[in-house]
Design a protein around this motif. Sequence first.
Motif: not given
Length: 219
Positions: A10-36
């Motif tokens: 999380a600390d290594s990623l630049k803003p744009e990929p970090k935004a995708d990474y954070d969104s992926g974690k949210v989707l993963f937590g919600d069980g949307d594994f394809d979206g994540a």
Amino acid sequence: PAVVAPPSLADSLKPEPKADYDSGKVLFGDGDFDGAFVKFQSAYDKAQDPRLLWNMAACQKNKRRYAKVLVLVRQYLTDGGALLSEADRKEADDLIKAVEPLTVAVRFKVAEPDAQIFIDDELVGKTPLEKPVLVDIGVRKIRVQKADYTEYSEQKPVGGAPEILIEANIVRIVHEGKLTVRARAGDDIRIDGNRVSKGMWAGVLPSGGHALRVSATGY
């Protein structure tokens, strides 16, 4: 000297990929594994941080796509280098050992080059394939196709052995038609400049344009 641990993902990623990474974690937590997976893939494409491969593998594992898990985790170990701790590597090795029995390596033997190979309607490459293709155990839909050739298609149960060979026989489709020429006895019949008969001729020609000439002395 003490080994300095690399900064977290999380600390290594630049803003744009970090935004995708954070969104992926949210989707993963919600069980949307394809979206994540899509979001983690996007972050990886932008940042090329191999640790994101682990997140992508976790998505595939939850969808029971074990062959894809193996590919991602092996790449994670290969590319991870100093970014991975011993604990990270052990966890990855343990996952590989658990998942390997749920997959099969499929080799293809196809005489024709440049034939497309599909597994479960997903294009996996063209012949000749240098390496076997990893698939999940179960019944897999195999299809081999090439323009102007017959198609090979089979529902193949796999899982009885760690590696199998599929021999796909595809045959060139011959486009042709039958031609019959009836002329007078003794008339000379030529097709594409070649004398083929006198009076009558019947035969098969490849599809396409042809030159037919019937002639006789004095006519």
